[in-house]
Design a protein around this motif. Structure first.
Motif, PDB file in Angstrom:
ATOM      1  N   PRO A 101      -7.895 -38.918   7.031  1.00 27.64           N
ATOM      2  CA  PRO A 101      -7.289 -37.741   6.388  1.00 27.64           C
ATOM      3  C   PRO A 101      -7.556 -37.629   4.891  1.00 27.64           C
ATOM      4  O   PRO A 101      -7.811 -36.550   4.380  1.00 27.64           O
ATOM      5  N   GLU A 102      -7.480 -38.761   4.153  1.00 30.82           N
ATOM      6  CA  GLU A 102      -7.657 -38.687   2.700  1.00 30.82           C
ATOM      7  C   GLU A 102      -9.123 -38.707   2.285  1.00 30.82           C
ATOM      8  O   GLU A 102      -9.443 -38.742   1.089  1.00 30.82           O
ATOM      9  N   LYS A 103     -10.058 -38.711   3.266  1.00 25.44           N
ATOM     10  CA  LYS A 103     -11.484 -38.712   2.957  1.00 25.44           C
ATOM     11  C   LYS A 103     -12.164 -37.542   3.675  1.00 25.44           C
ATOM     12  O   LYS A 103     -12.756 -37.702   4.749  1.00 25.44           O
ATOM     13  N   PRO A 104     -12.102 -36.332   3.091  1.00 28.61           N
ATOM     14  CA  PRO A 104     -12.685 -35.154   3.746  1.00 28.61           C
ATOM     15  C   PRO A 104     -14.210 -35.209   3.766  1.00 28.61           C
ATOM     16  O   PRO A 104     -14.839 -35.855   2.930  1.00 28.61           O
ATOM     17  N   ASP A 105     -14.790 -34.511   4.747  1.00 31.24           N
ATOM     18  CA  ASP A 105     -16.236 -34.339   4.809  1.00 31.24           C
ATOM     19  C   ASP A 105     -16.606 -33.015   4.145  1.00 31.24           C
ATOM     20  O   ASP A 105     -15.759 -32.134   3.947  1.00 31.24           O
ATOM     21  N   ALA A 106     -17.892 -32.865   3.822  1.00 26.98           N
ATOM     22  CA  ALA A 106     -18.394 -31.623   3.243  1.00 26.98           C
ATOM     23  C   ALA A 106     -19.895 -31.556   3.468  1.00 26.98           C
ATOM     24  O   ALA A 106     -20.512 -32.502   3.984  1.00 26.98           O
ATOM     25  N   THR A 107     -20.496 -30.431   3.108  1.00 23.46           N
ATOM     26  CA  THR A 107     -21.940 -30.260   3.193  1.00 23.46           C
ATOM     27  C   THR A 107     -22.505 -30.217   1.770  1.00 23.46           C
ATOM     28  O   THR A 107     -22.046 -29.447   0.936  1.00 23.46           O
ATOM     29  N   MET A 108     -23.499 -31.060   1.508  1.00 22.36           N
ATOM     30  CA  MET A 108     -24.144 -31.096   0.198  1.00 22.36           C
ATOM     31  C   MET A 108     -25.529 -30.467   0.293  1.00 22.36           C
ATOM     32  O   MET A 108     -26.335 -30.840   1.156  1.00 22.36           O
ATOM     33  N   LEU A 109     -25.789 -29.486  -0.583  1.00 20.05           N
ATOM     34  CA  LEU A 109     -27.117 -28.872  -0.676  1.00 20.05           C
ATOM     35  C   LEU A 109     -27.859 -29.560  -1.813  1.00 20.05           C
ATOM     36  O   LEU A 109     -27.484 -29.445  -2.988  1.00 20.05           O
ATOM     37  N   VAL A 110     -28.897 -30.326  -1.470  1.00 23.81           N
ATOM     38  CA  VAL A 110     -29.624 -31.083  -2.478  1.00 23.81           C
ATOM     39  C   VAL A 110     -31.077 -31.245  -2.046  1.00 23.81           C
ATOM     40  O   VAL A 110     -31.361 -31.487  -0.866  1.00 23.81           O
ATOM     41  N   LYS A 111     -32.002 -31.050  -2.967  1.00 23.52           N
ATOM     42  CA  LYS A 111     -33.428 -31.216  -2.710  1.00 23.52           C
ATOM     43  C   LYS A 111     -33.890 -30.416  -1.491  1.00 23.52           C
ATOM     44  O   LYS A 111     -34.701 -30.865  -0.691  1.00 23.52           O
ATOM     45  N   GLY A 112     -33.310 -29.210  -1.322  1.00 17.29           N
ATOM     46  CA  GLY A 112     -33.707 -28.325  -0.227  1.00 17.29           C
ATOM     47  C   GLY A 112     -33.176 -28.733   1.128  1.00 17.29           C
ATOM     48  O   GLY A 112     -33.612 -28.195   2.143  1.00 17.29           O
ATOM     49  N   ARG A 157     -15.933 -37.660   1.055  1.00 17.12           N
ATOM     50  CA  ARG A 157     -15.267 -37.938  -0.219  1.00 17.12           C
ATOM     51  C   ARG A 157     -14.611 -39.310  -0.177  1.00 17.12           C
ATOM     52  O   ARG A 157     -14.006 -39.682   0.830  1.00 17.12           O
ATOM     53  N   GLY A 158     -14.770 -40.075  -1.255  1.00 18.53           N
ATOM     54  CA  GLY A 158     -14.146 -41.386  -1.307  1.00 18.53           C
ATOM     55  C   GLY A 158     -14.042 -41.866  -2.737  1.00 18.53           C
ATOM     56  O   GLY A 158     -14.207 -41.090  -3.681  1.00 18.53           O
ATOM     57  N   TRP A 159     -13.789 -43.151  -2.897  1.00 18.41           N
ATOM     58  CA  TRP A 159     -13.619 -43.726  -4.233  1.00 18.41           C
ATOM     59  C   TRP A 159     -14.461 -44.992  -4.342  1.00 18.41           C
ATOM     60  O   TRP A 159     -14.665 -45.694  -3.365  1.00 18.41           O
TER      61      TRP A 159
END
Length: 640
Positions: free
Chosen positions: A577-588, A595-597
């Motif tokens: 729960p405290e570490k959400p996912d996401a999509t990163m747009l990088v280098k095409g 997300r973390g620490w």
């Protein structure tokens, strides 16, 4: 500058009267003392921080007590006002002391004293004494109110290290005309000077356990610059503001050096450019750009976010394509009069976007027109990106203000200036790393010494200029057991329990390696519980000065030292729960990230600092150049 203002008044009336004491002081100055003497009795004021002072002032005034308050007064000044009731035939003397760190601009220091007595003064004098250990290079003194008749009254005595300036007009010399009660004394009195500068690391002054280091090297060649001008053309710029911006830009473009590269971005709700990439400042290109500036029309709303992003992209593309000189400095100059109200309009989000995009690779300067601009937004965003903001006041001299600011940053001499002092001798240090040093300016660093008896200590200054640099041939082999240092056929072995220092290598609780070019690397031994079933001691490798490395540096870590363009979107719940996912747009590519620490041990070897991070899946594939196996070697010093 240490300034003492003394004003004495006598109440000649037969009844008590209220006497006012008003002083204009520079906004960069701070009051250190205020006192009143009434009939031989001295009352010393208590100087408070502004917000606290304002509350106490209102409370004191409501109960009939005497109090003074500092308020803004014009562009560069603040006004201090206090009043007191004086009995008949009594006198009062006000004494105000303020201090100011003089900032060197365009090759000189300036002391400005505003004098507005509003009446003839029985005994009026301005006296200044200057002492500079380095020697005084030049000095001038004048007043905006000083006529040709009063000019001989400005007396200057200048020797090698000392100067004495005085201006003491008599009562009759102050009069506007013979027999008039009006005074000529109404304006600003200026003292401007500079000091002699030897080719050293600057001047260091040590007093009472504190030191101040003034650094302004002379005779350095200028460094080419890459600059993108981002100009607001929204509807609010209509009229005189747009005309003054155009006039200033025409002059600024003329001042570009031929080895500079520049670009122009215009914005309202949409973004447009003069050319899509940075262009060399040849006479032909400058002339073409000036014609483009003259054709600007104002319309639409204000999309600051996308305009600055476009400028950053132009600079980064110029670096990637090796179109701009490797030894150059990059900057974005934003000119706007409004609030972001088109595209991304959240101020914190714009600041975060700009910070991530610039990545420490360039400097941002913001010029805010008029009173309606959100100056605090521009100020924070500039400081986050190692620049500064300047308010441009509406008035007939706005064009001059714009040109004056550009002159301050037009000639960079050094970039990535790092001033270093012995860790065991100095603490409580002010900012000691500066993105750039410009011609005519000065870097000032202050600190506290651990040993009050010290009268000298080692200072090192590292920076990038236009001269070539040399490397350092040292080989280090570091394991979790020991450290081997090899140079010129000689070898030394250190253990992690040792505290020692070799040339370029310092070993205490961590291993610090300093290359001659000033780049520092830290290796930290992270120990784990000896009986842990699978974890074992490991080495942490940290780079403290990645900004000082060449843009061509590469490697598993090196490829990221000068920033990478990316965008994160579509945040969604992750497995934890405290570490959400996401999509990163990088280098095409589109990568799934979490997300973390992560702990950063560079500044706190024992505990580390928690840093928010995006963790890349699949061994970083898609983010790193190539595959992670490309970076694995069977032996530390074997070539591949």
């Amino acid at each position: 500058a240490h300034t003492v203002i003394t004003s004495s008044a006598l109440n000649k009336a037969n009844s008590s009267q209220e006497v006012f004491f008003e002083v204009d002081l520079p906004k960069t100055a701070f009051i250190t003392n205020f006192s009143m003497s009434i009939e031989g009795q001295t009352y010393t004021g208590e100087v408070k921080e502004k917000e606290k002072a304002k509350k106490q002032y209102q409370k004191a005034v409501s109960t009939g007590q005497t109090a003074g308050l500092v308020k803004a007064s014009g562009r560069k000044m603040e006004k201090f006002t206090v009043s007191v009731n004086i009995a008949a035939n009594s006198n009062v003397t006000f004494i105000l002391t303020h201090e100011e760190l003089l900032q060197r601009k365009l090759g000189q220091y300036e002391i400005m004293t505003r004098v507005k007595p509003k009446q003839l003064v029985q005994h009026f004098e301005i006296v200044a004494d200057i002492y500079e250990p380095q020697g005084i290079a030049f000095l001038e003194a004048y007043g905006t109110f000083i006529s040709n008749e009063l000019l001989p009254l400005v007396e200057k005595t200048v020797s090698d290290k000392k100067a004495h300036i005085s201006f003491c007009p008599t009562l009759d010399q102050q009069r506007k005309c013979l027999g008039c009660e009006g005074t000529l004394i109404d304006g600003d009195f200026f003292i401007k000077y500079d000091v002699n500068r030897a080719e050293t690391i600057g001047d260091i002054q040590i007093v009472n356990g504190y030191f101040v280091h003034f650094f302004a090297p002379s005779d350095l060649p200028r460094v080419p610059k890459n600059v993108v001008f981002v100009i607001d053309r929204s509807g609010s710029m209509r009229g005189i503001k747009m005309k003054q911006t155009k006039d200033a830009m025409l002059a600024i473009l003329n001042d570009l050096a031929e080895d500079d590269y520049f670009g122009i971005v215009l914005f309202d709700s949409s973004i447009s450019t003069w050319k899509e990439s940075l262009t060399k400042a040849t006479k032909e290109n400058v002339s073409e750009a000036q014609q483009f500036i003259q054709g600007i029309t104002d319309l639409g709303t204000t999309n600051i976010n996308d305009a600055v992003m476009k400028a950053v992209d132009m600079i980064m593309k110029g670096k990637r394509d090796k179109k701009v000189p490797e030894r150059s400095v990059s900057m974005v100059i934003l000119m706007t009069d409004g609030m972001p109200n088109s595209g991304e309009s959240s101020v914190p989000q714009i600041q975060e976007n700009v910070l991530l995009a610039m990545g420490g690779n360039m400097t941002l300067f913001c010029l805010g027109f008029g009173d309606d601009v959100d100056y605090s937004f521009l100020d924070v965003m500039s400081r986050q990106n190692k620049g500064l903001a300047r308010r441009i006041y509406e008035g007939s001299d706005a064009t001059v203000q714009l040109q004056g600011f550009y002159e301050e940053v037009a000639s960079p001499l050094l970039s990535e200036v790092d001033l270093r002092y012995p860790d065991n001798l100095v603490n409580s240090l002010t900012t000691s790393h500066y993105k750039q040093l410009f011609n005519g300016s000065e870097i000032v660093v202050a600190g506290r010494l651990t040993d009050y008896s010290l009268d000298n200590f080692l200072v090192e200054v590292f920076a990038h200029g236009v001269r070539n640099r040399q490397g350092l041939g040292v080989r280090l082999e570091v394991t979790t057991h020991d450290i081997t240092v090899s140079q010129d056929g000689k070898q030394a072995k250190l253990f992690w329990s040792d505290t020692t220092s070799l040339k370029g290598v310092t070993k205490d609780r961590s291993l610090t390696v300093t290359l001659r070019d000033s780049v520092r690397f830290v290796v930290i031994l992270h120990k784990v519980w000896k009986q842990h079933p699978y974890h074992q001691d490991y080495l942490g490798f940290y780079t403290l000065d990645s900004h000082l490395l060449s843009p061509s540096v590469h490697g598993l870590l090196g490829q990221f030292y000068h920033g990478v363009q990316f965008e994160v979107k579509d945040m969604r719940p992750g497995e934890v729960p405290e570490k959400p996912d996401a999509t990163m747009l990088v280098k095409g590519q589109e990568l799934t990230v979490t997300r973390g620490w992560q702990r950063d041990f560079r500044w706190d070897v024992k505990n580390g600092e928690n840093i928010p991070c995006w963790f890349i899946h699949s061994n970083g594939n898609g983010l790193i150049d190539g595959n992670h196996t490309d970076y694995i070697m069977s032996g530390l010093f074997k070539t591949v």
